[in-house]
Design an enzyme around this catalytic site. Sequence first.
Site, PDB file in Angstrom:
ATOM      1  N   LYS A  12     -10.674  -2.760   4.939  1.00  0.00           N
ATOM      2  CA  LYS A  12     -11.612  -3.238   5.969  1.00  0.00           C
ATOM      3  C   LYS A  12     -12.855  -3.840   5.318  1.00  0.00           C
ATOM      4  O   LYS A  12     -13.330  -4.906   5.709  1.00  0.00           O
ATOM      5  CB  LYS A  12     -12.001  -2.099   6.911  1.00  0.00           C
ATOM      6  CG  LYS A  12     -10.867  -1.610   7.777  1.00  0.00           C
ATOM      7  CD  LYS A  12     -10.425  -2.686   8.762  1.00  0.00           C
ATOM      8  CE  LYS A  12      -9.237  -2.272   9.593  1.00  0.00           C
ATOM      9  NZ  LYS A  12      -8.590  -3.376  10.296  1.00  0.00           N
ATOM     10  N   SER A  70     -14.041  -1.258  11.135  1.00  0.00           N
ATOM     11  CA  SER A  70     -14.047   0.171  11.471  1.00  0.00           C
ATOM     12  C   SER A  70     -15.298   0.837  10.923  1.00  0.00           C
ATOM     13  O   SER A  70     -15.836   0.424   9.885  1.00  0.00           O
ATOM     14  CB  SER A  70     -12.809   0.806  10.824  1.00  0.00           C
ATOM     15  OG  SER A  70     -12.929   2.202  10.788  1.00  0.00           O
ATOM     16  N   TYR A 104      -7.143   2.329   3.078  1.00  0.00           N
ATOM     17  CA  TYR A 104      -7.284   1.689   4.393  1.00  0.00           C
ATOM     18  C   TYR A 104      -8.716   1.215   4.601  1.00  0.00           C
ATOM     19  O   TYR A 104      -8.976   0.061   4.959  1.00  0.00           O
ATOM     20  CB  TYR A 104      -6.874   2.671   5.510  1.00  0.00           C
ATOM     21  CG  TYR A 104      -7.351   2.242   6.871  1.00  0.00           C
ATOM     22  CD1 TYR A 104      -6.775   1.152   7.510  1.00  0.00           C
ATOM     23  CD2 TYR A 104      -8.419   2.886   7.506  1.00  0.00           C
ATOM     24  CE1 TYR A 104      -7.239   0.729   8.758  1.00  0.00           C
ATOM     25  CE2 TYR A 104      -8.881   2.481   8.740  1.00  0.00           C
ATOM     26  CZ  TYR A 104      -8.287   1.398   9.358  1.00  0.00           C
ATOM     27  OH  TYR A 104      -8.751   0.972  10.585  1.00  0.00           O
TER      28      TYR A 104
HETATM   29  P1  NAD Z   1      -1.817  -0.556  16.153  1.00  0.00           P
HETATM   30  O1  NAD Z   1      -1.035  -0.121  14.962  1.00  0.00           O
HETATM   31  O2  NAD Z   1      -1.455   0.005  17.469  1.00  0.00           O
HETATM   32  O3  NAD Z   1      -1.816  -2.149  16.254  1.00  0.00           O
HETATM   33  C1  NAD Z   1      -1.726  -2.987  15.117  1.00  0.00           C
HETATM   34  C2  NAD Z   1      -0.622  -4.004  15.391  1.00  0.00           C
HETATM   35  O4  NAD Z   1      -0.503  -4.897  14.268  1.00  0.00           O
HETATM   36  C3  NAD Z   1       0.747  -3.367  15.595  1.00  0.00           C
HETATM   37  O5  NAD Z   1       1.306  -3.862  16.806  1.00  0.00           O
HETATM   38  C4  NAD Z   1       1.557  -3.802  14.374  1.00  0.00           C
HETATM   39  O6  NAD Z   1       2.922  -3.941  14.672  1.00  0.00           O
HETATM   40  C5  NAD Z   1       0.886  -5.121  14.023  1.00  0.00           C
HETATM   41  N1  NAD Z   1       0.993  -5.532  12.610  1.00  0.00           N
HETATM   42  C6  NAD Z   1       0.692  -4.816  11.506  1.00  0.00           C
HETATM   43  N2  NAD Z   1       0.908  -5.560  10.412  1.00  0.00           N
HETATM   44  C7  NAD Z   1       1.329  -6.784  10.827  1.00  0.00           C
HETATM   45  C8  NAD Z   1       1.717  -7.974  10.150  1.00  0.00           C
HETATM   46  N3  NAD Z   1       1.718  -8.058   8.818  1.00  0.00           N
HETATM   47  N4  NAD Z   1       2.102  -9.046  10.900  1.00  0.00           N
HETATM   48  C9  NAD Z   1       2.123  -8.972  12.246  1.00  0.00           C
HETATM   49  N5  NAD Z   1       1.782  -7.863  12.938  1.00  0.00           N
HETATM   50  C10 NAD Z   1       1.394  -6.784  12.231  1.00  0.00           C
HETATM   51  O7  NAD Z   1      -3.358  -0.251  15.818  1.00  0.00           O
HETATM   52  P2  NAD Z   1      -4.634  -0.292  16.774  1.00  0.00           P
HETATM   53  O8  NAD Z   1      -5.111   1.097  16.930  1.00  0.00           O
HETATM   54  O9  NAD Z   1      -4.356  -1.114  17.957  1.00  0.00           O
HETATM   55  O10 NAD Z   1      -5.659  -1.034  15.804  1.00  0.00           O
HETATM   56  C11 NAD Z   1      -5.884  -2.424  15.854  1.00  0.00           C
HETATM   57  C12 NAD Z   1      -6.856  -2.801  14.755  1.00  0.00           C
HETATM   58  O11 NAD Z   1      -8.070  -2.053  14.916  1.00  0.00           O
HETATM   59  C13 NAD Z   1      -6.350  -2.491  13.351  1.00  0.00           C
HETATM   60  O12 NAD Z   1      -6.766  -3.506  12.481  1.00  0.00           O
HETATM   61  C14 NAD Z   1      -7.055  -1.191  13.013  1.00  0.00           C
HETATM   62  O13 NAD Z   1      -7.210  -1.023  11.629  1.00  0.00           O
HETATM   63  C15 NAD Z   1      -8.393  -1.384  13.711  1.00  0.00           C
HETATM   64  N6  NAD Z   1      -9.066  -0.105  14.019  1.00  0.00           N
HETATM   65  C16 NAD Z   1      -8.404   0.859  14.714  1.00  0.00           C
HETATM   66  C17 NAD Z   1      -9.027   2.076  14.972  1.00  0.00           C
HETATM   67  C18 NAD Z   1      -8.306   3.177  15.721  1.00  0.00           C
HETATM   68  O14 NAD Z   1      -8.748   4.328  15.657  1.00  0.00           O
HETATM   69  N7  NAD Z   1      -7.238   2.889  16.458  1.00  0.00           N
HETATM   70  C19 NAD Z   1     -10.331   2.315  14.512  1.00  0.00           C
HETATM   71  C20 NAD Z   1     -10.987   1.298  13.817  1.00  0.00           C
HETATM   72  C21 NAD Z   1     -10.334   0.086  13.572  1.00  0.00           C
HETATM   73  N1  UFG Z   2      -8.991  16.366  14.045  1.00  0.00           N
HETATM   74  C1  UFG Z   2      -8.544  17.656  14.197  1.00  0.00           C
HETATM   75  N2  UFG Z   2      -7.211  17.854  14.347  1.00  0.00           N
HETATM   76  C2  UFG Z   2      -6.298  16.830  14.358  1.00  0.00           C
HETATM   77  C3  UFG Z   2      -6.780  15.511  14.209  1.00  0.00           C
HETATM   78  C4  UFG Z   2      -8.130  15.319  14.044  1.00  0.00           C
HETATM   79  O1  UFG Z   2      -9.325  18.595  14.181  1.00  0.00           O
HETATM   80  O2  UFG Z   2      -5.091  17.085  14.489  1.00  0.00           O
HETATM   81  C5  UFG Z   2     -10.442  16.135  13.915  1.00  0.00           C
HETATM   82  C6  UFG Z   2     -10.833  15.460  12.626  1.00  0.00           C
HETATM   83  O3  UFG Z   2     -11.068  16.401  11.616  1.00  0.00           O
HETATM   84  C7  UFG Z   2     -12.095  14.714  13.060  1.00  0.00           C
HETATM   85  C8  UFG Z   2     -11.849  14.369  14.524  1.00  0.00           C
HETATM   86  O4  UFG Z   2     -10.823  15.247  14.952  1.00  0.00           O
HETATM   87  O5  UFG Z   2     -13.162  15.583  13.007  1.00  0.00           O
HETATM   88  C9  UFG Z   2     -11.394  12.932  14.739  1.00  0.00           C
HETATM   89  O6  UFG Z   2     -10.296  12.663  13.885  1.00  0.00           O
HETATM   90  P1  UFG Z   2      -9.390  11.360  14.043  1.00  0.00           P
HETATM   91  O7  UFG Z   2      -8.309  11.443  13.020  1.00  0.00           O
HETATM   92  O8  UFG Z   2      -8.986  11.206  15.462  1.00  0.00           O
HETATM   93  O9  UFG Z   2     -10.412  10.178  13.747  1.00  0.00           O
HETATM   94  P2  UFG Z   2     -11.229   9.843  12.404  1.00  0.00           P
HETATM   95  O10 UFG Z   2     -12.658   9.872  12.800  1.00  0.00           O
HETATM   96  O11 UFG Z   2     -10.827  10.661  11.279  1.00  0.00           O
HETATM   97  O12 UFG Z   2     -10.683   8.381  12.076  1.00  0.00           O
HETATM   98  C10 UFG Z   2     -10.738   7.328  13.010  1.00  0.00           C
HETATM   99  C11 UFG Z   2      -9.617   6.319  12.765  1.00  0.00           C
HETATM  100  C12 UFG Z   2      -9.816   5.592  11.474  1.00  0.00           C
HETATM  101  C13 UFG Z   2     -11.187   5.037  11.385  1.00  0.00           C
HETATM  102  C14 UFG Z   2     -12.192   6.145  11.587  1.00  0.00           C
HETATM  103  C15 UFG Z   2     -13.597   5.643  11.533  1.00  0.00           C
HETATM  104  O13 UFG Z   2      -8.377   6.965  12.732  1.00  0.00           O
HETATM  105  O14 UFG Z   2      -8.922   4.508  11.426  1.00  0.00           O
HETATM  106  O15 UFG Z   2     -11.972   6.720  12.872  1.00  0.00           O
HETATM  107  O16 UFG Z   2     -13.818   4.777  12.587  1.00  0.00           O
HETATM  108  F1  UFG Z   2     -11.372   4.489  10.175  1.00  0.00           F
END
Ligand code: NAD
Ligand code: UFG
Length: 341
Positions: A153, A124, A149
């Site tokens: 990573k 991330s 979190y």
């Molecule tokens: P998500 O929560 O939808 O998917 C993660 C999945 O992993 C879920 O289905 C959950 O049930 C499963 N899981 C968690 N712990 C587990 C375990 N111990 N054993 C088996 N399954 C398990 O999240 P996502 O948004 O699809 O994210 C996927 C990956 O990408 C994550 O590692 C997350 O940290 C990373 N990521 C997400 C974002 C974002 O904004 N969505 C940004 C950067 C990185």
């Molecule tokens: N925001 C609002 N109102 C809300 C939610 C978010 O104003 O209800 C704003 C936040 O302040 C930020 C922007 O919208 O400025 C985006 O916020 P998000 O929570 O959607 O995303 P972040 O950038 O904070 O975080 C995301 C993922 C993290 C990841 C990070 C960096 O949730 O897992 O991007 O990649 F680590």
Amino acid sequence: MSVLVTGGAGYIGSHTCVELLDAGYDIAVVDNYSNSSPESLRRVKEITGREFPVYEADLRDEEALDRIFSENRFDSVIHFAGLKSVGESVAHPIEYYGNNIGSTLSLCRQMKKHGVKKFVFSSSATVYGTPKEVPIREDAPLGPTTNPYGETKLMIERILDDTRKSGALGSVIILRYFNPIGAHESGLLGEDPNEIPNNLLPYITQVSVGRLKKLSVYGNDYDTPDGPCIRDYIHVVDLAKAHIKALERAETVKDVTEVYNVGTGKGYSVFEIIRAFEKASGKKIPYKVTGRRPGDVAVSYSDPSLARKVLGWEAEYDIDRMCRDAYRWQTMNPSGYRNDN
Ligand code: NAD
Ligand code: UFG
């Protein structure tokens, strides 16, 4: 080619399963459904018309993982599984370190045991901490992270590189995602947070269908052109496709760890996102400006040129398309995967 997809029932995993199957890969999914439901995988099968094994198991259950590796012949692993809520990680650090690090370690042990050498990891942009400059390049300084979190990573990136250096893994491709939003164009797959969303887009989509009343904009006094924070939003299908390119890369390189940003390289403010969503949906999104959210960085967007140059990957979908697809998903599934809608 056969790929184990951990966390494949989740938001990004399910979209990636579709792209993998459409590209001709064989897959198996392992997920404990702690933040997802089997329904997403049923829909992956519906969209692609393909079958694949699904294992309900926690990655920390090594006997189960051993069985999964014994029953299949995997060439590579894409590791999505993990807990991902920033705020929750501050309240429950033990659970976050235990789950995210523990899962990765047992996965590495079983890959070593079964001789599976290629690893693609979901990292991330959070590993960059507060960026010193934008756009952010992969060689920018890392950390300090602002929450457990993010720290998991950073730690996992290190664990994978050390494991690869020991010879237990062959190639490690680390993808640092920026802000994934949007949904599959069919409207069958999308983001389905368990509780009130923490992230911007799912909050907006839930306001648009009347599940939530009003968006809070977390601050409009940042040093940005119109006040709120700026982020690099990327369509989840573009992100899913980056994993195919990462796998192809993992198949061609040996004994290396490589890191790629996955973003569009463009930054949008919260107000710009609200306007884009209103245009895409024809719905007004009521909002109020509240105080800043602790830990938010003012401006974060990627330099995605390395992925373009080396992987041959580039984002295709613009912000209007991201908003349209997110809106379609929410209107077709107002309660997410929880009922038949
Ligand atoms: P998500 O929560 O939808 O998917 C993660 C999945 O992993 C879920 O289905 C959950 O049930 C499963 N899981 C968690 N712990 C587990 C375990 N111990 N054993 C088996 N399954 C398990 O999240 P996502 O948004 O699809 O994210 C996927 C990956 O990408 C994550 O590692 C997350 O940290 C990373 N990521 C997400 C974002 C974002 O904004 N969505 C940004 C950067 C990185
Ligand atoms: N925001 C609002 N109102 C809300 C939610 C978010 O104003 O209800 C704003 C936040 O302040 C930020 C922007 O919208 O400025 C985006 O916020 P998000 O929570 O959607 O995303 P972040 O950038 O904070 O975080 C995301 C993922 C993290 C990841 C990070 C960096 O949730 O897992 O991007 O990649 F680590």
